[in-house]
Design an enzyme around this catalytic site. Structure first.
Site, PDB file in Angstrom:
ATOM      1  CG  ASP B 369      51.865 -67.892  35.704  1.00  0.00           C
ATOM      2  OD1 ASP B 369      50.241 -67.256  36.324  1.00  0.00           O
ATOM      3  OD2 ASP B 369      53.233 -67.584  36.719  1.00  0.00           O
ATOM      4  CD  GLU B 398      49.192 -64.513  33.768  1.00  0.00           C
ATOM      5  OE1 GLU B 398      48.289 -63.522  34.400  1.00  0.00           O
ATOM      6  OE2 GLU B 398      50.484 -65.184  33.848  1.00  0.00           O
TER       7      GLU B 398
END
Lengths: 641, 641
Positions: B369, B398
């Site tokens: 993330d 990401e």
């Protein structure tokens, strides 16, 4: 561990193993990608200093789009420089950006103001004099509950505060790039018109003095002399490269060395070192410079052969290996073994001492013979050592070899390079080649020197060509490349090849003394004079990377420009490449990205003839005769209104 | 000092600071420019070994044009490898080349034969067993005055002699490149169909087990779970990202940590670690893999907040700084301070221990993330450390951020990357973007993972779009990129945005539990199943750099191919990008560089429908309805004759 990324640093040649290159007097744009994780506002500077040491100068970088940063450095003096890029998060600017947004959004900024005060104090703690109080006072104001938040915020805005913050930033994520080197050279490293002559055809060094004014009058900057050293007698080459030489044949100047000396001696037939010193002075007095040949090879009679046999290749039969390109043999030349089993350092030092000697006699330009046949390691060492002591020395690489070696020689330090220009004749070939040299990565470090001819190369349309062809190739070389040169005799349109199978001249001056009638009627010396004068009058012609090619609608007419209408020096060149016929071409000049607007008139001066005209939409139609194949236009325009 | 130049070595990412990348089972072409001064014949090899040590394997390089050399290495196992290129002059081959020319030219080769004999003896002296006599015998024959020069020369030609010479070459100018590293990863590092689901919407981990067969049946390879850890209660977000949360609101899974544990705990509402282990096993049993979210941030209730307050940012008012993007506030999330004043190493180790924990529970894929908000130095360290112990781990970055950071994350080791695909909608944008990803330098190290949607991103034509648009974007993602993924609910064409001002879903699953009717009539699950089956059946679709775009004559129809008619797997894709109308396009397929010859018939199978046809000159005209916007053709052709 590095906190910021600083990469893709320019200027840089390939991976940066060797110094980048620049020319004194021209601005250098130092650039890099700089970023880090998160969203902090960054600051970056270039720290610039002499590679040899000393204090550094700091240039602030500005942020360009897409995390690119750039600073402009104006190098004033030549030599090897080193720079690093330093970047860090500007905590105060980051804080300011965020607190402004929050304030505008109506959020409480009470805690933020205390954070701001602490940032001011952090910078204050780095200041050792009374100016620290400017920041501590600002911090106090920022905490002053008697003021509104807006008033407290504004106290960080004073120019004195900002000046101190930028001078004394806390830099807890300071990141420094690896050091990059860049060599600043003098303009002559990349620009100049060269003229090559064999002094022996002019009556030696003293006789050459008499020729100098004519060469200077033609507008040349560099007088390049092939080797002037004693020539070997063993296996000397005769006229037209025959063996044996006749008793009066002078031999090839590249068969260097005899009982009378080697690379630091002057052929007694040419004169004395005093004559040479005088030549150097007179050349200088005429606004030119002498370039010498640096040809590291020996005749069998060179003193090194006896003094240092270990510096040559030996064969099983006891002989020393002469130069060969099987089945061709060059018995009058011994190549040097640059990796001898003993005394390698002595050899390399001796090679450098040759340069030192001629440098001590005022020479600063060397045309290096066949550098691609000697080790790169040697060139890296010797060029570096010479530049360290004499940063004004210029080396021209005479390497007619494969592209990667040519690029490598430029990369490791050669100031300029002979090129494939001689063999680029068609519009497509010229366009492709110039685009590669100017717009590709080569343009950052390989400085071309275009030679329409050399004593070794009579090629292409010059063979049996008429004066128009000689004008064509000269105009191309002189306007395409900031540096170009001709081998004397070019002005007389000497065009007879020895054979069809190679590019040698008939009765090549390499093997005999030539006597020429410089006043011959067919001489194009006045044309050359005019072209060189045009070059000197147009700075844009002395740049390489500014060349743009344009559609002429005619495959036999090449059209290109240098400069921009707003730069004050826009030159447009059109050349008929067909030696056999008249060619017409329209210059759709308002479609070209050079700023010209043909809605209003453009004032044009054709610099070869001095004729002036005005160009209107849709651009001029040129009719180019093979006898006068080139047009060199200077364009100016005053915008209406 | 290096005698040869060995440079521009490939594979290499940028300047080679980080390992190049490759996939096990796919050949690696190791290449370099190799040359030296002079004209010697060169030899070059790649020496290849595990970076951790061990013996090296040697691959001979072959000379390509323009001094480029190349060897093919077939990596069989994953891990970090290191190679060097070694090159040297082959004195014997050089001698042979030259002596042959001289002999053909009728020159004496007596001395050359003695030189050849000595070269044979030089190699012989490097051989410690009886094979040396093969070379000394050849040397004797070469000196044998009873034979003709031709006969003596031929004695150097035997295959045994040549074999020994190449095995035992004198290498007095041996040059070794700097060592280059390359990481070999498993195919899943670059290929795969991902499916993302929130277990809590399925009844926790146990409930998710029931959904698995459907996901596997659709043909997905990776089951990606957003964070499954305990969720904080402090400042928990309610439905549609509101504050305060209602008493039953589950909060955002990215607000990680509560009294019940942190990043190595499982939210008790989802199940136990035993449930998780069972999920991993069942997923594996269905031919898939679990991917976990690695989101390095904490809710205010995360155990680290109390145990290691030094790992967070503190504010003057004594609070810990929550996440902000002013004026937006994310009070339920504390970012970690990766550069704490104390105990940085403890923090970084603790972050790695999270990965170690899940690896020990069978997880080998992590979707990371927002890696661009954490230090690159951290990623370089942690990815390297994990890869050292578990070279089969795959990391997906990401990072929806600026291009240079995205490239950097890929460069330093991320196996694959989210991309801008979501926002590339028009034919021009898709073409430009894919060309950049596939054909530019990025293609060497950034492996894209295309997501038509994510829980954060409902964008472009999907907003209020119909099933045709969902098919269109899925077909594009799945056939353009070797890795792609969807967030579950896509098959139901969930299309309602929360607002016009961002890309959030209405009633986002990030903040609430969703109950879906997977059997709804409008589901495009059968379509997805078909597309994934096509991917599995066509290896050319699982490559990136083979994509070629083709003219369709229609700005609303994008056409591209992967593979070549002679490769055995040529796929042609055409997609109608206009959700509102039928679009026609002719595929001028015999003009495309894919080897198709429409003089003879081409057999075509449209893989979505299974329809077969034959294409003849000048190529098919397609009519693409918005409801069925994509065609995926498999082309085969038997050449006549």
């Amino acid at each position: 561990m590095e906190r910021l990324v600083i990469e893709d640093i320019r200027p840089r040649i390939k991976d940066g193993a060797y110094p980048a290159k620049a020319i004194a007097g021209r601005p250098i744009l130092v650039a890099a990608d700089i970023f880090r994780d998160g969203t902090a506002v960054l600051t970056a500077v270039v720290r610039w200093k002499k590679a040899a040491g000393g204090s550094s100068e700091s240039f602030p970088m500005e942020a360009l789009p897409n995390h690119r940063w750039q600073a402009r450095v104006d190098p004033s003096s030549i030599g090897l420089y080193e720079f690093v890029i330093e970047a860090w998060s500007d905590h105060y600017a980051t804080w300011k950006r965020d607190v402004d947004v929050k304030f505008e959004a109506g959020q409480s900024i009470e805690v933020e103001l205390e954070e701001g005060a602490r940032l001011l104090e952090a910078s204050a703690s780095l200041i050792e004099d009374e100016r620290a109080s400017v920041l501590t006072d600002a911090a106090s104001a920022m905490r002053n509950q008697d003021l509104t938040p807006k008033e407290r915020l504004d106290h960080s805005l004073g120019s004195e505060v900002e000046q101190l913050l930028s001078t004394y930033p806390p830099r807890n994520d300071l990141t420094r790039s690896r050091p990059m080197r860049i060599r600043i050279e003098r303009p002559r490293a990349g620009q100049g018109a060269w003229y090559e002559l064999f002094p022996r055809s002019y009556g030696g060094l003293e006789g050459t003095l008499k020729r100098l004014p004519a060469v200077a009058d033609m507008g040349f900057d560099v007088l390049y002399l092939p080797p002037i050293h004693p020539i070997g007698v063993t296996d000397r080459k005769g006229r037209n490269n025959t063996i044996p030489a006749g008793p009066d044949d002078p031999g090839s100047p590249w068969a260097i060395g005899s009982e009378q000396g080697g690379h630091t001696a002057i052929d007694p037939d040419l004169g004395t070192i005093e004559d040479f010193d005088r030549l150097v002075e007179e050349v200088k007095g005429l606004g030119m410079e002498v370039a010498l040949d640096y040809a590291l090879q020996c005749s069998p009679d060179h003193p090194w052969v006896k003094e240092h046999p270990e510096w040559f290749h030996h064969r099983p039969d006891g002989t020393i290996k002469f130069a060969e390109n099987p089945p061709k043999k060059y018995q009058d030349i011994y190549p040097i073994n640059f990796w001898p089993e003993t005394n390698r350092e002595g050899l390399w030092e001796a090679c450098k001492e040759i340069l030192d000697f001629w440098i001590s006699h005022g020479v600063r330009i060397f045309r290096v013979d066949n550098p691609h046949t000697k080790p790169l390691a040697f060139w890296i060492w010797v060029l570096g050592a010479v530049f360290d002591e004499h940063p004004d020395v210029v080396f021209l690489a005479e390497a007619f070899t494969h592209p990667k070696m040519m690029a490598k020689l430029a990369e490791i330090g050669y100031s300029q390079s002979y090129t494939y220009f001689t063999w680029r004749v068609t519009k497509q070939d010229l366009t492709d080649y110039l685009t590669e040299l100017a717009q590709g990565p080569l343009g950052e470090y390989m400085r071309p020197n275009f030679w329409p001819n050399t004593p070794d190369i009579l090629s292409g349309p010059l063979r049996y060509g008429g004066p128009g062809v000689f004008k064509m190739r000269l105009a191309l070389a002189a306007t395409m490349s900031p540096a170009y040169g001709i081998y004397g005799g070019y002005e007389l349109c000497e065009n007879e090849p020895a054979r069809d199978t190679d590019e040698e001249y008939l009765n090549s001056e390499k093997y005999e003394i030539k006597d020429r009638n410089w006043d011959s009627e067919g001489s194009i010396a006045p044309y050359i004079t005019r072209v060189n004068a045009i070059r000197r009058g147009h700075p844009s012609l002395l740049e390489l990377r500014n060349i743009i090619f344009h559609d002429s609608g005619n495959p036999n007419v090449i059209a290109y420009s240098k400069g921009h209408i707003h730069s004050g020096d826009l030159v447009v060149v059109a050349v008929n490449l067909n030696p056999a016929g008249v060619e017409e071409a329209r210059l759709w000049i308002d479609r070209w990205p050079i700023g010209v607007n043909l809605e209003g008139p453009v004032r044009v001066r054709e610099e070869l003839t001095g004729e002036t005209s005005e160009w209107m939409h849709p651009g001029p139609v040129l009719s180019l005769e093979p006898e006068e194949p080139a047009r060199i236009f200077h364009l100016t325009q005053w915008e209406a209104g």
